[in-house]
Scaffold this motif. Structure first.
Motif, mmCIF file in Angstrom:
data_model
loop_
_atom_site.group_PDB
_atom_site.id
_atom_site.type_symbol
_atom_site.label_atom_id
_atom_site.label_comp_id
_atom_site.label_asym_id
_atom_site.label_seq_id
_atom_site.Cartn_x
_atom_site.Cartn_y
_atom_site.Cartn_z
ATOM 1 N N VAL A 114 0.361 -6.994 5.269
ATOM 2 C CA VAL A 114 -0.189 -5.585 4.538
ATOM 3 C C VAL A 114 0.917 -4.724 4.710
ATOM 4 C CG1 VAL A 114 -2.202 -3.988 4.169
ATOM 5 C CG2 VAL A 114 -2.577 -6.504 4.834
ATOM 6 N N THR B 29 -5.658 2.695 4.841
ATOM 7 C CA THR B 29 -6.198 1.764 4.215
ATOM 8 C C THR B 29 -5.454 0.425 4.520
ATOM 9 O OG1 THR B 29 -6.288 3.089 2.225
ATOM 10 C CG2 THR B 29 -5.961 0.948 1.793
ATOM 11 N N THR B 30 -4.270 0.500 5.008
ATOM 12 C CA THR B 30 -3.200 -0.564 5.456
ATOM 13 C C THR B 30 -4.121 -1.340 6.469
ATOM 14 O OG1 THR B 30 -1.477 0.490 4.655
ATOM 15 C CG2 THR B 30 -1.377 -1.495 6.546
ATOM 16 N N ARG B 31 -4.586 -0.627 7.539
ATOM 17 C CA ARG B 31 -5.173 -0.822 8.623
ATOM 18 C C ARG B 31 -6.338 -1.767 8.168
ATOM 19 N NH1 ARG B 31 -7.121 2.737 12.221
ATOM 20 N NH2 ARG B 31 -7.581 1.224 13.734
ATOM 21 N N VAL C 137 0.777 -1.214 0.152
ATOM 22 C CA VAL C 137 -0.066 0.133 0.089
ATOM 23 C C VAL C 137 0.849 1.252 0.031
ATOM 24 C CG1 VAL C 137 -1.881 1.308 1.318
ATOM 25 C CG2 VAL C 137 -1.700 -1.162 1.466
ATOM 26 N N ILE D 152 3.775 1.956 8.454
ATOM 27 C CA ILE D 152 2.718 2.180 9.618
ATOM 28 C C ILE D 152 3.397 2.294 10.912
ATOM 29 C CG2 ILE D 152 2.145 -0.350 9.960
ATOM 30 C CD1 ILE D 152 -0.845 0.638 9.785
ATOM 31 N N PRO E 17 -0.566 -5.613 9.755
ATOM 32 C CA PRO E 17 -0.240 -4.316 9.197
ATOM 33 C C PRO E 17 1.244 -4.031 9.318
ATOM 34 C CG PRO E 17 -1.655 -4.074 11.115
ATOM 35 C CD PRO E 17 -1.642 -5.174 11.064
ATOM 36 N N GLU F 148 2.595 -1.187 4.427
ATOM 37 C CA GLU F 148 2.627 0.181 3.945
ATOM 38 C C GLU F 148 3.987 0.804 3.535
ATOM 39 O OE1 GLU F 148 2.274 4.578 6.101
ATOM 40 O OE2 GLU F 148 0.697 3.179 6.811
ATOM 41 N N ALA G 232 -9.104 -0.902 0.063
ATOM 42 C CA ALA G 232 -8.410 -1.977 1.190
ATOM 43 C C ALA G 232 -9.550 -3.212 0.682
ATOM 44 C CB ALA G 232 -8.894 -1.477 2.425
ATOM 45 N N LYS H 87 -2.726 6.022 3.539
ATOM 46 C CA LYS H 87 -1.910 4.758 3.348
ATOM 47 C C LYS H 87 -2.166 4.123 4.704
ATOM 48 C CE LYS H 87 2.295 6.510 2.993
ATOM 49 N NZ LYS H 87 1.857 8.167 2.742
ATOM 50 N N THR H 88 -2.092 4.707 5.778
ATOM 51 C CA THR H 88 -2.151 3.836 7.191
ATOM 52 C C THR H 88 -3.733 3.431 7.247
ATOM 53 O OG1 THR H 88 -0.449 5.181 8.185
ATOM 54 C CG2 THR H 88 -1.955 4.114 9.669
#
Length: 514
Positions: free
Chosen positions: A186, A147-149, A138, A168, A164, A188, A328, A144-145
Motif C-alpha cells: 500500500v 488511509t494507507t495504514r 493512495v 508514509i 504500508p 502512499e 481504505a 493519506k497516511t
C-alpha cells in the motif's frame, strides 16, 4: 530510438542487466539512500549529489560502492556534468523549477523518481505464484497516511502479507527488497512523487491494482507552480489502474480525475462518502458503514463493514476519519478482503501520533494535538470536530492563503494563538474575517520557547470544559524540523504545565489580545 532508450526499455526487472548504468542520485535522505543502495546492489555506477549528507548515509555510501559529492546545487555541479549520467533519480524534494532538474530535462537525460525505479525492480522478491506484489496507491491533500495504514491493516487482518510504504516514511525500495516479500504494497504517494512518476508513460510505467485520491485542496503551490499543476500531478494516481479507481463523491475533482484517466480496460469507478451509497459505492446507511460495490448483487444488497457507534467507541467517528475508513475499505475489498476482516482491523486500529491526538484532559480542559494538519484543508476537519476551541495556528504557509479557512471556521473559535516566524497571514485573516475573535501572538522565534508560550497563552484563554487545539494549517519548517517535532514539543509543554499545576498564572485572567 537511441541505443540508451533501447537499454532503458529493457530495465523493467530486478533480473535485467543494470551493470555499469551511470546513474546520478539527487539528494541523500532516506529516499536518496534507498535509491543509491538499490542501484549499487544492481551493479550500476552511482554518483550521489547532495547539498548536505547525514553522517550515517555519507559513511555508508563508499561501503556499498557509491560516490558522494556534497556540494551546492544552486548551479550545475561539475561532478554531475563530468559524470554524464544516463539516468538521474531525484528525491521528491526537488521541484520542476530546480536548476538541476531543468538542466537534466534540457539535456534529454532520463529523469526518474524513486517510485519508478521501485516499480521497475518490484520482482526482486515474488509471491508464491511467482508474481511480484500488487500495488495499491493512495494520494490526496489530506488523510493519506491514515488511509494507507488502515488499508494495510485490513489486508493483514484478511490474511495477506502487506506493508504500508512510500511517503508514509518507509521508502518503497526498502519494501520491494524486503526478503520476506509481500502480497500487496500500500503505497502512499505525495504530489511530488506523482509528478516524477508522470514523466514517463513508456514500458516502465506503473500499473496499480487499485488507487485512490482522497480529496483535493490547494497545497504545495510553490512546488508545482499552480493549482492546476498540483491537480494534474494528483490525477496521475489513477493512470493504468487495473481494478478499482476509488474516488470521493463529496469532492467532484476526484470524480473528474477518474473520468479523464487512461485506465486499464475493465477498471471500475468506486465512490465513497458519508451519505447513502449507490451501486458501486461505499457509504453510510442508518449508522452502518455499508459496501455496495463489492457484493454479488449491488442493486439490492450491501455488506456491513462496521457501525458508527463502534467507531465512536474507538475514537474513530470524526467525519474525515470515517471517510478515510471507507476509502481504505474500498481498496481492501477490491483485493478480495472479507467484510469481517475490515471490521476486525478497525477494532484495534490507532490513529497516527499528532493526528487529532488527545494529549491530556486536565482541570476540565482537553488538549488536542493535530500538528499533522499542515494545510488549511486538514485544519478544517479539526475545527469541524472542535468548533469552539482555542486554536493554535501558524507556521510556513507555502504560498497558501488561509483567508478562506478563517472566514469559514475561524469565527467560531474561542480564541486564536498565532505561532510562526511570519504571523502576518494569520493576523490579516482574522482582522478581515473574524475581528471579534481574540488573537494572541507568540513572538518567540526560538524553537525551544514557542510551544511553552503558546500553551501558557492558551491555558489563560480557554474556558471551563474547553478545548485547546493545535491545528496549525501550515508546515512546520520555519521553526521545527517536522510536524512531528512540533507536536512533540506541544505535548511536552502541555504535560509540563499540568505537572506544575495552574498556580503559575499570576491572576488567572486572560492575556491581552494583540
Amino acid at each position: 530510438m537511441t541505443v540508451l532508450s533501447d537499454r532503458l526499455d529493457t530495465l523493467t526487472s530486478w533480473r535485467a542487466d543494470w551493470t555499469g548504468l551511470r546513474v546520478a542520485v539527487l539528494g541523500l535522505g532516506a529516499t536518496g539512500f534507498s535509491v543509491a543502495d538499490t542501484l549499487a546492489e544492481l551493479g550500476s555506477d552511482v554518483l550521489v549529489v547532495a547539498e548536505s549528507a547525514p553522517d550515517e548515509y555519507a559513511r555508508l555510501l563508499p561501503v556499498i560502492g557509491a560516490r558522494l559529492d556534497e556540494t551546492s546545487l544552486d548551479d550545475i555541479p561539475s561532478s554531475l556534468v563530468d559524470f554524464a549520467p544516463e539516468v538521474v533519480v531525484a528525491s521528491p524534494g526537488f521541484p520542476p523549477t530546480h536548476p538541476v532538474i531543468e538542466w537534466v530535462r534540457a539535456q534529454g537525460i532520463a529523469l526518474w523518481g524513486d517510485i519508478e525505479l521501485a516499480w521497475r525492480v518490484r520482482d526482486k522478491v515474488v509471491r508464491d505464484d511467482g508474481r511480484p506484489a500488487e500495488w495499491l496507491l493512495v494520494t490526496g491533500t489530506n488523510g493519506k497516511t491514515t488511509t494507507t495504514r488502515l488499508a494495510a491493516t485490513m489486508l493483514v487482518e484478511g490474511g495477506l502479507r502487506a506493508a504500508p510504504c512510500g511517503n508514509i516514511g518507509v521508502p518503497v525500495l526498502d519494501a520491494v527488497r524486503d526478503p520476506a516479500g509481500f502480497d500487496v504494497l500500500v503505497v502512499e504517494l505525495s504530489s511530488h512523487q506523482l509528478w516524477y512518476l508522470g514523466l514517463d508513460d513508456g514500458v516502465g510505467a506503473l500499473v496499480p491494482h487499485s488507487s485512490v485520491c482522497l480529496n483535493l485542496a490547494d497545497d504545495h503551490l510553490a512546488w508545482h507552480g499552480s493549482a492546476a499543476a498540483y491537480r494534474d500531478a494528483k490525477a496521475i494516481v489513477y493512470r493504468h489502474t487495473k481494478v478499482a479507481c476509488v474516488y470521493n463523491k463529496a469532492d467532484e475533482q476526484t470524480m473528474r480525475m477518474v473520468e479523464e484517466a487512461e485506465v486499464t480496460e475493465g477498471a471500475r469507478a468506486i465512490g465513497f462518502d458519508l451519505g447513502v451509497p449507490g451501486p458501486s459505492d461505499l457509504g453510510i446507511v442508518d449508522g452502518i458503514l455499508a459496501d455496495r460495490a463489492f457484493v454479488e448483487n449491488r442493486r439490492t444488497s450491501a455488506a456491513e463493514l462496521a457501525t458508527v457507534e463502534e467507531l465512536r467507541e474507538r475514537g474513530l467517528a470524526m467525519p474525515h476519519i470515517v471517510a478515510n475508513i471507507l476509502a481504505a475499505a474500498a481498496l481492501a475489498r477490491a483485493v478480495g478482503i472479507e467484510p469481517s476482516a475490515v471490521r476486525r482491523a478497525l477494532a484495534d486500529f490507532e490513529l497516527d501520533p499528532h493526528r487529532m491526538q488527545l494529549v491530556a484532559h486536565a482541570d476540565g480542559v482537553a488538549w488536542v494535538d493535530d500538528s499533522k494538519a499542515t494545510n488549511p484543508h486538514a485544519a478544517i476537519a479539526s475545527l469541524t470536530a472542535f468548533p469552539q476551541a482555542v486554536w493554535i495556528v501558524g507556521g510556513l504557509f507555502k504560498g497558501i492563503d488561509i483567508g478562506d479557512l478563517v472566514r469559514e471556521r475561524g469565527g467560531s473559535v474561542t480564541a486564536a494563538i498565532a505561532i510562526g516566524v511570519d504571523r502576518d497571514p494569520v493576523r490579516e485573516a482574522f482582522a478581515r474575517h473574524a475581528p471579534h475573535v481574540p488573537l494572541y501572538e507568540v513572538d518567540d522565534a526560538q524553537t525551544e520557547g514557542v510551544m511553552a508560550r503558546a500553551v501558557e497563552l492558551a491555558a489563560r484563554a480557554v474556558g471551563a470544559d474547553g478545548v485547546v487545539l493545535l491545528a496549525p494549517a501550515a508546515a512546520s519548517f520555519d521553526q521545527f524540523a517536522s510536524y512531528g517535532e512540533r507536536g512533540d514539543r506541544f505535548q511536552d509543554a502541555v504535560r509540563e504545565r499540568i505537572e506544575r499545576g495552574s498556580s503559575d498564572d499570576s491572576d488567572g485572567s486572560a492575556p491581552e489580545a494583540g
